[in-house]
Design a protein around this motif. Structure first.
Motif, mmCIF file in Angstrom:
data_model
loop_
_atom_site.group_PDB
_atom_site.id
_atom_site.type_symbol
_atom_site.label_atom_id
_atom_site.label_comp_id
_atom_site.label_asym_id
_atom_site.label_seq_id
_atom_site.Cartn_x
_atom_site.Cartn_y
_atom_site.Cartn_z
ATOM 1 N N ALA A 247 39.821 33.594 47.033
ATOM 2 C CA ALA A 247 40.178 34.899 46.802
ATOM 3 C C ALA A 247 40.398 35.861 47.700
ATOM 4 N N GLY A 248 39.859 35.836 48.836
ATOM 5 C CA GLY A 248 39.970 36.599 50.294
ATOM 6 C C GLY A 248 41.431 36.220 50.653
ATOM 7 N N HIS B 51 44.129 37.786 48.549
ATOM 8 C CA HIS B 51 44.432 39.611 48.795
ATOM 9 C C HIS B 51 45.029 39.496 50.053
ATOM 10 N N ILE C 198 41.757 35.523 42.881
ATOM 11 C CA ILE C 198 41.035 36.826 42.867
ATOM 12 C C ILE C 198 40.250 36.868 41.224
ATOM 13 N N PHE D 278 36.949 38.909 39.323
ATOM 14 C CA PHE D 278 37.389 40.319 39.270
ATOM 15 C C PHE D 278 37.379 40.908 37.887
ATOM 16 N N HIS E 2 34.383 38.887 51.567
ATOM 17 C CA HIS E 2 35.501 38.883 50.766
ATOM 18 C C HIS E 2 35.303 39.522 49.488
ATOM 19 N N ASN E 3 34.219 39.096 48.787
ATOM 20 C CA ASN E 3 33.951 39.508 47.483
ATOM 21 C C ASN E 3 33.556 41.154 47.379
ATOM 22 N N LEU F 260 36.842 42.969 47.193
ATOM 23 C CA LEU F 260 37.539 42.649 45.899
ATOM 24 C C LEU F 260 36.701 43.588 44.949
ATOM 25 N N SER F 261 35.178 43.679 45.244
ATOM 26 C CA SER F 261 34.554 44.400 44.289
ATOM 27 C C SER F 261 34.624 46.047 44.318
ATOM 28 N N GLU G 221 37.540 47.266 44.772
ATOM 29 C CA GLU G 221 38.614 47.546 43.749
ATOM 30 C C GLU G 221 38.445 47.412 42.105
#
Length: 395
Positions: free
Chosen positions: A155-156, A159, A262, A267, A299-300, A303-304, A306
């Motif tokens: 996921a990272g 991104h 992601i 997400f 990384h999470n 993402l969190s 956002e």
């Protein structure tokens, strides 16, 4: 009618490495005793209990609670992967809000083993097996890596490819976590590391992740007493921390189609749960000054930001580089040190987040205190999947 739901007491023990902790029974019982002492009531006043853990036999919850007392109350055991602790909290809050009970215990603990997370069952379908092709197809080049690392690292990487995010940004998140944890006596890792030291640590995925960007397997326990306002007033409990809104979401279609790491990493679950909470509470995410986010990997955490609306989509790197995720910025994220530095005992994590945010709103977080905090956001996600988002308010 819905009762006003308060956090009447919280308890947590220091987190420790696998092999260095007491048994889950001792850890769980001690966290409960600390929560009861914090509230100033006895175990005999608890009417129900929800107990979360991932790695344990059935009725481990009773086994731990029997060390505290034998009162015959209903005990429900909960397992929702890494969001287990928040799921126990969700059920406790629901019981009080619906008027089924006035004093409910939420407990989470985990006695973990060293090494990467793994299933202990190899004779039946794995969770999310129907959608395994997403992970397999999008991270086929690193098929030898552990599944959790592939998921959140993938996921990272997505991104990075989509928005130009640099690996150093994830390293900066880990360095920030260490600075926060240095002020938390209950955190597993309290040594401060720099962005450069994170970047120079052992490489787990070239160009994507080093070892320090992943949370460690951890043992620990935490508990919270969730009470009605009338119970709190009758028994002289604190009434200054309220659960304003809470929501749980599971995977929508968008988690898997179109294929995206992601999305696969949760997400959309986080976004959906957060939006429900904001709507119910009538709150704008820009009003939040302190949050505990599920940073199982650095990384999470980005993402969190956002997914929870703390910054715009694709703006996570700027949020970090501007210092908006720490003291002096817009939202102090993971004042406890988060999963990256505090540790991640799966069943206890959600309740450890509750512990931290309760103290932030009480104004008793000592050197970690976020000045003027009136709203506190909690985000806890478990793949499989479930995401619980909780908003606390200072009364």
């Amino acid at each position: 009618m819905s009762e006003k739901v308060l956090v009447g007491g919280v308890g947590m023990i220091p987190f420790s490495k696998p092999g260095a902790s007491p048994s889950y029974t001792d850890m769980g019982a001690e966290a409960v005793r600390r929560a009861l002492a914090d509230a100033g009531i006895g175990y005999e006043q608890v009417q129900q209990a929800y107990v979360g853990y991932v790695y344990g036999d059935s009725t481990c919850g009773q086994t731990a609670l029997y060390e505290v007392g034998l009162t015959g109350i209903p005990v429900v055991n909960v397992n929702n992967n890494c969001s287990t602790g928040s799921t126990a909290l969700y059920l406790a809050r629901q019981a009080v809000a619906l008027g089924d009970a006035d004093c409910v215990l939420a407990l989470g603990f985990e006695q973990m083993q060293a090494g990467a997370l793994k299933s202990h069952w190899d004779d039946r379908p794995k969770t999310r097996a129907r959608f395994a092709h997403v992970l397999q197809d999008l991270t086929a080049d690193v098929a030898d890596l552990p599944q959790a690392l592939r998921t959140f690292g993938g996921a990272g990487r997505e991104h990075m490819q989509k928005y130009g995010t640099k690996m150093e940004t994830f390293a900066a998140i880990r360095a920030k976590a260490s600075r926060h944890a240095a002020n938390n006596p209950l955190a597993l890792f309290r040594n401060v590391v720099t962005t450069e030291e994170v970047m120079n640590d052992k490489v787990m995925w070239p160009g994507v992740m080093t070892r320090l960007m992943a949370c460690p397997p951890t043992c620990g326990a935490a508990a919270a007493l969730i009470v009605s306002e009338k119970f709190a007033k009758k028994h002289g409990l604190r009434t200054d921390v309220q659960i304003l809104a809470q929501a749980m979401a599971t995977d929508p279609v968008e988690s898997f189609d179109p294929p995206s790491m992601i999305s696969y990493a949760g997400f959309h679950m986080a976004q959906a749960a957060a939006n429900k909470v904001y709507e119910k509470a009538g709150v704008n995410p820009k009003d939040i000054r302190v949050a505990e986010l599920h940073d199982c990997f650095a990384h999470n955490e980005l993402l969190s930001y956002e997914a929870l609306g703390l910054c715009g989509i694709g703006e996570g790197e700027k949020f970090v580089m501007d210092g908006d995720n720490t003291y002096g910025g817009r939202v102090v994220t993971n004042s406890s040190g988060g999963l990256l530095s505090k540790g991640h005992p799966l069943g206890a994590t959600g309740l450890a987040q509750c512990y931290e945010l309760t103290h932030q709103l009480r104004g008793t977080a000592d050197k970690r205190q976020v000045e003027g905090a009136k709203l506190a956001l909690q985000h806890n996600i478990g793949l499989g999947g479930a995401c619980v988002v909780t908003l606390y308010g200072k009364a």
